[in-house]
Design a protein around this motif. Sequence first.
Motif, PDB file in Angstrom:
ATOM      1  N   LYS A  79       8.098 -20.398   0.980  1.00 25.85           N
ATOM      2  CA  LYS A  79       7.671 -19.683   1.955  1.00 25.85           C
ATOM      3  C   LYS A  79       8.951 -18.058   2.013  1.00 25.85           C
ATOM      4  N   PHE A  80       7.764 -16.975   2.192  1.00 22.87           N
ATOM      5  CA  PHE A  80       8.414 -15.794   1.582  1.00 22.87           C
ATOM      6  C   PHE A  80       7.525 -14.483   3.097  1.00 22.87           C
ATOM      7  N   PHE A  81       9.121 -14.079   3.531  1.00 26.55           N
ATOM      8  CA  PHE A  81       8.087 -12.755   4.092  1.00 26.55           C
ATOM      9  C   PHE A  81       8.410 -11.468   3.242  1.00 26.55           C
ATOM     10  N   LEU A  82       6.754 -10.834   3.068  1.00 23.87           N
ATOM     11  CA  LEU A  82       6.277  -9.929   2.094  1.00 23.87           C
ATOM     12  C   LEU A  82       7.099  -8.384   2.768  1.00 23.87           C
ATOM     13  N   VAL A  83       7.521  -7.861   1.195  1.00 18.99           N
ATOM     14  CA  VAL A  83       7.785  -6.316   1.821  1.00 18.99           C
ATOM     15  C   VAL A  83       6.942  -5.949   0.707  1.00 18.99           C
ATOM     16  N   ILE A  84       5.844  -5.078   1.064  1.00 17.88           N
ATOM     17  CA  ILE A  84       5.195  -3.924  -0.195  1.00 17.88           C
ATOM     18  C   ILE A  84       5.705  -3.094  -0.283  1.00 17.88           C
ATOM     19  N   ILE A  85       5.783  -2.222  -0.736  1.00 18.24           N
ATOM     20  CA  ILE A  85       6.246  -0.805  -1.230  1.00 18.24           C
ATOM     21  C   ILE A  85       5.382  -0.051  -1.943  1.00 18.24           C
ATOM     22  N   HIS A  86       4.552   0.977  -0.555  1.00 13.31           N
ATOM     23  CA  HIS A  86       3.706   1.528  -1.368  1.00 13.31           C
ATOM     24  C   HIS A  86       3.525   2.959  -1.740  1.00 13.31           C
ATOM     25  N   THR A  87       3.575   3.588  -2.867  1.00 11.42           N
ATOM     26  CA  THR A  87       4.344   4.665  -3.361  1.00 11.42           C
ATOM     27  C   THR A  87       2.970   5.831  -2.878  1.00 11.42           C
ATOM     28  N   THR A  88       2.789   6.305  -1.982  1.00 11.75           N
ATOM     29  CA  THR A  88       2.382   8.101  -1.714  1.00 11.75           C
ATOM     30  C   THR A  88       1.810   8.931  -1.885  1.00 11.75           C
ATOM     31  N   GLU A  89       1.014  10.498  -1.771  1.00 14.92           N
ATOM     32  CA  GLU A  89       1.687  11.175  -1.614  1.00 14.92           C
ATOM     33  C   GLU A  89       1.453  11.537  -0.117  1.00 14.92           C
ATOM     34  N   PRO A  90       1.799  13.441   0.407  1.00 17.12           N
ATOM     35  CA  PRO A  90       1.833  12.773   2.035  1.00 17.12           C
ATOM     36  C   PRO A  90      -0.112  12.947   1.885  1.00 17.12           C
ATOM     37  N   GLY A  91      -0.062  12.337   3.378  1.00 16.62           N
ATOM     38  CA  GLY A  91      -1.610  12.534   3.580  1.00 16.62           C
ATOM     39  C   GLY A  91      -2.470  11.997   2.700  1.00 16.62           C
ATOM     40  N   VAL A  92      -2.327  10.719   2.670  1.00 13.61           N
ATOM     41  CA  VAL A  92      -2.882  10.384   1.724  1.00 13.61           C
ATOM     42  C   VAL A  92      -2.385   8.585   2.462  1.00 13.61           C
ATOM     43  N   ASP A  93      -3.753   7.937   2.997  1.00 14.92           N
ATOM     44  CA  ASP A  93      -3.602   6.231   3.466  1.00 14.92           C
ATOM     45  C   ASP A  93      -4.103   5.345   2.787  1.00 14.92           C
ATOM     46  N   PRO A  94      -2.424   4.415   2.223  1.00 14.39           N
ATOM     47  CA  PRO A  94      -3.292   3.919   0.865  1.00 14.39           C
ATOM     48  C   PRO A  94      -4.031   2.301   1.648  1.00 14.39           C
ATOM     49  N   ASP A  95      -4.558   1.679   1.346  1.00 13.53           N
ATOM     50  CA  ASP A  95      -5.686   0.442   2.014  1.00 13.53           C
ATOM     51  C   ASP A  95      -4.149  -0.248   1.607  1.00 13.53           C
ATOM     52  N   ILE A  96      -3.808  -0.731   3.349  1.00 13.40           N
ATOM     53  CA  ILE A  96      -2.313  -1.665   3.082  1.00 13.40           C
ATOM     54  C   ILE A  96      -2.667  -3.070   3.878  1.00 13.40           C
ATOM     55  N   SER A  97      -3.985  -3.736   3.112  1.00 12.89           N
ATOM     56  CA  SER A  97      -4.987  -4.673   3.848  1.00 12.89           C
ATOM     57  C   SER A  97      -4.536  -5.896   2.152  1.00 12.89           C
ATOM     58  N   VAL A  98      -3.605  -6.888   2.803  1.00 16.08           N
ATOM     59  CA  VAL A  98      -3.374  -7.957   1.614  1.00 16.08           C
ATOM     60  C   VAL A  98      -4.608  -9.074   1.060  1.00 16.08           C
ATOM     61  N   PRO A  99      -5.548  -8.579  -0.226  1.00 18.99           N
ATOM     62  CA  PRO A  99      -6.609  -8.660  -0.408  1.00 18.99           C
ATOM     63  C   PRO A  99      -6.565  -9.912  -0.617  1.00 18.99           C
ATOM     64  N   MET A 100      -5.512 -10.683  -0.588  1.00 20.48           N
ATOM     65  CA  MET A 100      -5.160 -12.700  -1.016  1.00 20.48           C
ATOM     66  C   MET A 100      -4.931 -13.485   0.398  1.00 20.48           C
ATOM     67  N   GLN A 101      -5.343 -14.216  -0.307  1.00 19.36           N
ATOM     68  CA  GLN A 101      -4.874 -15.365   0.991  1.00 19.36           C
ATOM     69  C   GLN A 101      -4.205 -16.432   0.158  1.00 19.36           C
ATOM     70  N   ASP A 102      -2.803 -16.178   0.554  1.00 17.92           N
ATOM     71  CA  ASP A 102      -1.641 -16.399   0.572  1.00 17.92           C
ATOM     72  C   ASP A 102      -0.809 -17.687   1.586  1.00 17.92           C
ATOM     73  N   GLU A 103      -1.341 -18.578   1.676  1.00 24.11           N
ATOM     74  CA  GLU A 103      -0.322 -19.626   2.693  1.00 24.11           C
ATOM     75  C   GLU A 103       0.901 -19.093   2.633  1.00 24.11           C
ATOM     76  N   ARG A 104       1.784 -18.991   1.559  1.00 23.49           N
ATOM     77  CA  ARG A 104       3.236 -19.297   1.620  1.00 23.49           C
ATOM     78  C   ARG A 104       4.142 -17.360   2.072  1.00 23.49           C
ATOM     79  N   ILE A 105       2.692 -16.742   2.055  1.00 27.28           N
ATOM     80  CA  ILE A 105       3.368 -15.293   3.126  1.00 27.28           C
ATOM     81  C   ILE A 105       3.253 -15.706   4.186  1.00 27.28           C
ATOM     82  N   LEU A 106       4.679 -15.289   4.977  1.00 29.56           N
ATOM     83  CA  LEU A 106       4.584 -15.924   6.479  1.00 29.56           C
ATOM     84  C   LEU A 106       4.545 -14.480   6.962  1.00 29.56           C
TER      85      LEU A 106
END
Length: 140
Positions: A79-106
């Motif tokens: 199991k692990f805590f996931l930190v996702i870094i999204h590189t994006t430009e000002p004013g752009v809202d990235p999709d931050i939903s995790v599209p997969m179900q991984d039971e290891r992600i706390l």
Amino acid sequence: MRVDSRDIAILCSRKIEVCKKIFMNIKSQCSIQRDIPWISKVEEANKATKIILVCLKISRLSDDIADAAKTAGFSADQKFFLVIIHTTEPGVDPDISVPMQDERILDVANILYSENVGCYDCQQNNVAKSKISSWFTETK
């Protein structure tokens, strides 16, 4: 470098220096003083009780997460805590939903970042700071 059995480990297997710079910026904004070793393989964590996996979103998020976990060498039940870094430009809202179900992600923290701006002063990064602070606080 091995981590004490009751400690935290931060894993990152791709673009380590970039991810470390961004994560350390957020960590310093949380007033976390602990020095945490950065490692590239889960076996280097020894018996760390909490593991943070830092993942830089490069392409499809689900592929990036799966690749980061595989490259770091996580087992099917690690199991692990996931930190996702999204590189994006000002004013752009990235999709931050995790599209997969991984039971290891706390839990997941999403950091929004730009090479020109750095870490944004935004609600999403405030949530990430809160989650990261809690993760470190609960470790003591």
